[in-house]
Design an enzyme around this catalytic site. Structure first.
Site, mmCIF file in Angstrom:
data_model
loop_
_atom_site.group_PDB
_atom_site.id
_atom_site.type_symbol
_atom_site.label_atom_id
_atom_site.label_comp_id
_atom_site.label_asym_id
_atom_site.label_seq_id
_atom_site.Cartn_x
_atom_site.Cartn_y
_atom_site.Cartn_z
ATOM 1 C CB ILE A 1 29.904 54.277 49.713
ATOM 2 C CG1 ILE A 1 30.186 55.645 50.323
ATOM 3 C CG2 ILE A 1 29.347 54.389 48.303
ATOM 4 C CD1 ILE A 1 31.317 56.398 49.623
ATOM 5 C CG HIS B 1 31.992 44.404 43.611
ATOM 6 N ND1 HIS B 1 32.531 44.833 42.420
ATOM 7 C CD2 HIS B 1 30.686 44.767 43.578
ATOM 8 C CE1 HIS B 1 31.603 45.438 41.704
ATOM 9 N NE2 HIS B 1 30.477 45.402 42.378
ATOM 10 C CG HIS C 1 26.793 43.601 45.841
ATOM 11 N ND1 HIS C 1 26.643 44.938 46.118
ATOM 12 C CD2 HIS C 1 27.242 43.536 44.564
ATOM 13 C CE1 HIS C 1 26.978 45.659 45.046
ATOM 14 N NE2 HIS C 1 27.349 44.823 44.083
ATOM 15 C CD GLN D 1 31.329 44.339 36.806
ATOM 16 O OE1 GLN D 1 30.973 43.562 35.919
ATOM 17 N NE2 GLN D 1 32.516 44.273 37.373
ATOM 18 C CB SER D 2 28.754 50.858 38.866
ATOM 19 O OG SER D 2 28.811 50.473 40.222
HETATM 20 P P1 5GP Z 1 28.169 47.214 41.300
HETATM 21 O O1 5GP Z 1 27.141 48.213 40.879
HETATM 22 O O2 5GP Z 1 29.429 47.327 40.456
HETATM 23 O O3 5GP Z 1 27.670 45.808 41.402
HETATM 24 O O4 5GP Z 1 28.552 47.582 42.804
HETATM 25 C C1 5GP Z 1 29.423 48.604 43.129
HETATM 26 C C2 5GP Z 1 29.131 48.984 44.549
HETATM 27 O O5 5GP Z 1 30.203 49.767 45.033
HETATM 28 C C3 5GP Z 1 27.865 49.822 44.726
HETATM 29 O O6 5GP Z 1 26.958 49.153 45.595
HETATM 30 C C4 5GP Z 1 28.365 51.135 45.287
HETATM 31 O O7 5GP Z 1 27.500 51.696 46.248
HETATM 32 C C5 5GP Z 1 29.707 50.754 45.882
HETATM 33 N N1 5GP Z 1 30.685 51.813 45.885
HETATM 34 C C6 5GP Z 1 30.982 52.667 44.852
HETATM 35 N N2 5GP Z 1 31.956 53.520 45.193
HETATM 36 C C7 5GP Z 1 32.290 53.203 46.479
HETATM 37 C C8 5GP Z 1 33.247 53.754 47.403
HETATM 38 O O8 5GP Z 1 33.996 54.679 47.105
HETATM 39 N N3 5GP Z 1 33.302 53.187 48.630
HETATM 40 C C9 5GP Z 1 32.496 52.142 49.000
HETATM 41 N N4 5GP Z 1 32.637 51.666 50.233
HETATM 42 N N5 5GP Z 1 31.582 51.598 48.154
HETATM 43 C C10 5GP Z 1 31.488 52.129 46.923
#
Ligand code: 5GP
Ligand code: ZN
Length: 114
Positions: A31, A100, A102, A94-95
């Site tokens: 997103i 996942h 990337h 990580q959020s």
């Molecule tokens: P992290 O920070 O955990 O490695 O990556 C989480 C990813 O999920 C981020 O790049 C963020 O932009 C994406 N993300 C968060 N919420 C959503 C959502 O509701 N839909 C989509 N398609 N991506 C999301």
């Protein structure tokens, strides 16, 4: 996991732009893209972090990489290059606590990452 964002996306309860899906994995557009190509590949199975991957999950992890490989080829970035990232826990940023992969590409990447 009823309160997990990515379980909801995998279950179609939250809309996303799906790139690929099968019985094991689903891939969708991030997103908030950080590169011209930024796709997330997730297992349908809820696994919170890479630390929670069990031996029984190893084929599933392989399928995630195979999916990323195919998407990179489909998007025409395979030969130029791309980056595959799995952030784990707070220091890595990580959020979302559902693993996942990337897939980032379409521009020159920097190293070391921020
Ligand atoms: P992290 O920070 O955990 O490695 O990556 C989480 C990813 O999920 C981020 O790049 C963020 O932009 C994406 N993300 C968060 N919420 C959503 C959502 O509701 N839909 C989509 N398609 N991506 C999301
Ligand atoms: Zn989940």
């Amino acid at each position: 996991m009823s309160d997990c964002l990515f379980c909801k996306i995998a279950g179609g309860k939250i809309p996303s732009t799906i790139v690929y899906e099968d019985e094991s994995v689903i891939a969708f557009e991030d997103i908030n893209p950080q590169a011209p190509v930024h796709v997330l590949v997730i297992p349908r199975k809820h696994i919170p972090t890479t630390l929670d991957i069990k031996e029984e999950d190893h084929p599933l992890i392989g399928l995630m990489f195979r999916t990323a490989q195919r998407i990179a080829e489909d998007r025409g970035i395979a030969q130029r290059g791309f980056r595959l990232v799995m952030n784990t826990n707070p220091d890595a940023g990580q959020s979302v606590y559902h693993i996942h992969l990337h897939l980032l590409g379409g521009r020159r990447m920097h190293w070391p990452p921020g």
